[in-house]
Design a protein around this motif. Sequence first.
Motif, PDB file in Angstrom:
ATOM      1  N   ALA A  31     -10.797  79.117 -48.646  1.00  0.00           N
ATOM      2  CA  ALA A  31      -9.827  79.822 -49.478  1.00  0.00           C
ATOM      3  C   ALA A  31     -10.408  81.112 -50.054  1.00  0.00           C
ATOM      4  CB  ALA A  31      -9.333  78.932 -50.618  1.00  0.00           C
ATOM      5  N   LEU A  32     -11.681  81.392 -49.791  1.00  0.00           N
ATOM      6  CA  LEU A  32     -12.237  82.688 -50.189  1.00  0.00           C
ATOM      7  C   LEU A  32     -11.492  83.827 -49.498  1.00  0.00           C
ATOM      8  CD1 LEU A  32     -16.073  81.915 -50.199  1.00  0.00           C
ATOM      9  CD2 LEU A  32     -14.587  82.289 -52.170  1.00  0.00           C
ATOM     10  N   ARG A  33     -10.862  83.524 -48.359  1.00  0.00           N
ATOM     11  CA  ARG A  33     -10.053  84.546 -47.678  1.00  0.00           C
ATOM     12  C   ARG A  33      -8.890  85.008 -48.549  1.00  0.00           C
ATOM     13  NH1 ARG A  33      -6.936  81.763 -42.705  1.00  0.00           N
ATOM     14  NH2 ARG A  33      -9.016  80.995 -42.237  1.00  0.00           N
ATOM     15  N   ASN A  34      -8.478  84.157 -49.503  1.00  0.00           N
ATOM     16  CA  ASN A  34      -7.330  84.485 -50.344  1.00  0.00           C
ATOM     17  C   ASN A  34      -7.606  85.666 -51.267  1.00  0.00           C
ATOM     18  OD1 ASN A  34      -6.523  82.139 -49.116  1.00  0.00           O
ATOM     19  ND2 ASN A  34      -6.260  80.960 -50.976  1.00  0.00           N
ATOM     20  N   PHE A  35      -8.887  85.978 -51.439  1.00  0.00           N
ATOM     21  CA  PHE A  35      -9.268  87.075 -52.332  1.00  0.00           C
ATOM     22  C   PHE A  35      -9.627  88.345 -51.562  1.00  0.00           C
ATOM     23  CE2 PHE A  35     -10.391  83.014 -54.254  1.00  0.00           C
ATOM     24  CZ  PHE A  35      -9.729  83.084 -55.465  1.00  0.00           C
ATOM     25  N   ALA A  36      -9.387  88.322 -50.248  1.00  0.00           N
ATOM     26  CA  ALA A  36      -9.742  89.472 -49.420  1.00  0.00           C
ATOM     27  C   ALA A  36      -8.702  89.615 -48.308  1.00  0.00           C
ATOM     28  CB  ALA A  36     -11.143  89.286 -48.835  1.00  0.00           C
ATOM     29  N   ASP A  37      -8.978  90.479 -47.356  1.00  0.00           N
ATOM     30  CA  ASP A  37      -8.116  90.672 -46.203  1.00  0.00           C
ATOM     31  C   ASP A  37      -8.717  89.897 -45.041  1.00  0.00           C
ATOM     32  OD1 ASP A  37      -6.694  91.536 -43.969  1.00  0.00           O
ATOM     33  OD2 ASP A  37      -6.483  93.578 -44.725  1.00  0.00           O
ATOM     34  N   VAL A  38      -8.016  88.849 -44.589  1.00  0.00           N
ATOM     35  CA  VAL A  38      -8.559  87.990 -43.537  1.00  0.00           C
ATOM     36  C   VAL A  38      -8.810  88.764 -42.250  1.00  0.00           C
ATOM     37  CG1 VAL A  38      -6.347  87.234 -42.576  1.00  0.00           C
ATOM     38  CG2 VAL A  38      -8.324  85.696 -42.486  1.00  0.00           C
ATOM     39  N   ARG A  39      -8.104  89.854 -42.038  1.00  0.00           N
ATOM     40  CA  ARG A  39      -8.325  90.657 -40.836  1.00  0.00           C
ATOM     41  C   ARG A  39      -9.710  91.284 -40.837  1.00  0.00           C
ATOM     42  NH1 ARG A  39      -3.010  94.245 -41.384  1.00  0.00           N
ATOM     43  NH2 ARG A  39      -3.858  94.188 -43.517  1.00  0.00           N
ATOM     44  N   ASP A  40     -10.225  91.610 -42.024  1.00  0.00           N
ATOM     45  CA  ASP A  40     -11.582  92.149 -42.105  1.00  0.00           C
ATOM     46  C   ASP A  40     -12.606  91.096 -41.687  1.00  0.00           C
ATOM     47  OD1 ASP A  40     -10.576  94.545 -43.019  1.00  0.00           O
ATOM     48  OD2 ASP A  40     -10.914  94.075 -45.140  1.00  0.00           O
ATOM     49  N   TYR A  41     -12.395  89.862 -42.149  1.00  0.00           N
ATOM     50  CA  TYR A  41     -13.297  88.776 -41.749  1.00  0.00           C
ATOM     51  C   TYR A  41     -13.256  88.577 -40.236  1.00  0.00           C
ATOM     52  CZ  TYR A  41     -13.822  87.213 -46.618  1.00  0.00           C
ATOM     53  OH  TYR A  41     -14.121  87.119 -47.953  1.00  0.00           O
ATOM     54  N   ALA A  42     -12.049  88.525 -39.681  1.00  0.00           N
ATOM     55  CA  ALA A  42     -11.894  88.270 -38.246  1.00  0.00           C
ATOM     56  C   ALA A  42     -12.574  89.351 -37.408  1.00  0.00           C
ATOM     57  CB  ALA A  42     -10.416  88.172 -37.889  1.00  0.00           C
ATOM     58  N   SER A  43     -12.475  90.593 -37.846  1.00  0.00           N
ATOM     59  CA  SER A  43     -13.064  91.690 -37.078  1.00  0.00           C
ATOM     60  C   SER A  43     -14.593  91.640 -37.099  1.00  0.00           C
ATOM     61  CB  SER A  43     -12.583  93.040 -37.633  1.00  0.00           C
ATOM     62  OG  SER A  43     -13.056  93.229 -38.964  1.00  0.00           O
ATOM     63  N   ILE A  44     -15.147  91.053 -38.155  1.00  0.00           N
ATOM     64  CA  ILE A  44     -16.604  90.946 -38.260  1.00  0.00           C
ATOM     65  C   ILE A  44     -17.132  89.743 -37.485  1.00  0.00           C
ATOM     66  CG2 ILE A  44     -18.498  90.504 -39.876  1.00  0.00           C
ATOM     67  CD1 ILE A  44     -16.861  92.032 -41.990  1.00  0.00           C
ATOM     68  N   VAL A  45     -16.410  88.631 -37.540  1.00  0.00           N
ATOM     69  CA  VAL A  45     -16.900  87.378 -36.967  1.00  0.00           C
ATOM     70  C   VAL A  45     -16.631  87.266 -35.469  1.00  0.00           C
ATOM     71  CG1 VAL A  45     -16.627  84.867 -37.038  1.00  0.00           C
ATOM     72  CG2 VAL A  45     -16.687  86.178 -39.173  1.00  0.00           C
ATOM     73  N   TYR A  46     -15.470  87.737 -35.015  1.00  0.00           N
ATOM     74  CA  TYR A  46     -15.055  87.489 -33.633  1.00  0.00           C
ATOM     75  C   TYR A  46     -15.101  88.761 -32.789  1.00  0.00           C
ATOM     76  CZ  TYR A  46     -13.315  83.159 -35.660  1.00  0.00           C
ATOM     77  OH  TYR A  46     -13.220  81.964 -36.321  1.00  0.00           O
ATOM     78  N   ALA A  47     -15.574  88.609 -31.545  1.00  0.00           N
ATOM     79  CA  ALA A  47     -15.637  89.752 -30.633  1.00  0.00           C
ATOM     80  C   ALA A  47     -14.245  90.219 -30.247  1.00  0.00           C
ATOM     81  CB  ALA A  47     -16.432  89.366 -29.384  1.00  0.00           C
ATOM     82  N   ARG A  48     -13.294  89.283 -30.173  1.00  0.00           N
ATOM     83  CA  ARG A  48     -11.902  89.623 -29.837  1.00  0.00           C
ATOM     84  C   ARG A  48     -10.982  89.049 -30.910  1.00  0.00           C
ATOM     85  NH1 ARG A  48     -10.410  91.259 -24.746  1.00  0.00           N
ATOM     86  NH2 ARG A  48      -8.448  91.585 -25.842  1.00  0.00           N
ATOM     87  N   PRO A  49     -10.913  89.694 -32.060  1.00  0.00           N
ATOM     88  CA  PRO A  49     -10.065  89.180 -33.147  1.00  0.00           C
ATOM     89  C   PRO A  49      -8.582  89.129 -32.800  1.00  0.00           C
ATOM     90  CG  PRO A  49     -10.856  91.392 -33.653  1.00  0.00           C
ATOM     91  CD  PRO A  49     -11.617  90.923 -32.447  1.00  0.00           C
ATOM     92  N   ASP A  50      -8.171  89.852 -31.748  1.00  0.00           N
ATOM     93  CA  ASP A  50      -6.769  89.831 -31.354  1.00  0.00           C
ATOM     94  C   ASP A  50      -6.362  88.477 -30.789  1.00  0.00           C
ATOM     95  OD1 ASP A  50      -8.681  90.973 -29.472  1.00  0.00           O
ATOM     96  OD2 ASP A  50      -7.042  90.920 -28.011  1.00  0.00           O
TER      97      ASP A  50
END
Length: 264
Positions: free
Chosen positions: A102-121
């Motif tokens: 739920a820490l994603r609730n305090f940020a933009d989950v798209r930013d997390y996805a772009s950092i963690v995953y090679a293909r966030p799409d």
Amino acid sequence: MSATHHRTSSAPRLAVWKFASCDGCQLSLLDCEDELLAVAQALDIAYFPEATRAPIRGNYDLSLVEGSITTPHDAERIQDVRRRSRALITIGACATSGGIQALRNFADVRDYASIVYARPDYIHTLATSTPISDHVKVDFELRGCPIDKGQLIEVISSFLAGRKPTTPSHSVCLQCKLKGNVCVMVAHGTPCLGPVTHAGCGALCPSYDRGCYGCFGPAETPNAPSLSARLSALGMDEEALRRVYRTFNAQAEAFREESERHDE
């Protein structure tokens, strides 16, 4: 998993469901050891992915649900679980307050996805991680990260007996007093969330001279602002105060509101 021959065919059917989580609370049921034999005799454990790969069929008298809702698919699936369950009990911090995710609730989950995953799409996720009670009616919430197996047995026993579960609503401080622990905040100046945290762990961390981390979420009537004032006096700055409430139960109302008071 199959029960012993002592169980009757009319035994209530139990299902254990997993959503976004680490599986630790489900494992607490397997960790019941001797008590698990009694559970298996009293219940038909009809669906439990950690113990069996039996197909999902029919309805259930009792469903234990672990994990938070983080994807569109799970938001649909929990509706189906609710429809098929006479009683639904959520187990653990993820299911009762959104969990560490739920820490994603305090940020933009798209930013997390772009950092963690090679293909966030390729990632199909919700912007938030929310407790089960935000989506369906919940009959009882069992706190903890992970839950206490003794409390789990109490909840299952109460269901079988047709009574309300008896779990503590007081804070960890009372458990410290019952164990004869010296208060780590008073004696050592150690920051501790015990005064605002739901009992259930047996005051594990303070018993080893460490401050409580708030694993069981907010107690029934927490006074988080008062505790924050004390933690500030012990040297915690605004960032530290914000972070201390944003752990396993970041989305729990009392902890979320207090963390937001210390936003920069």
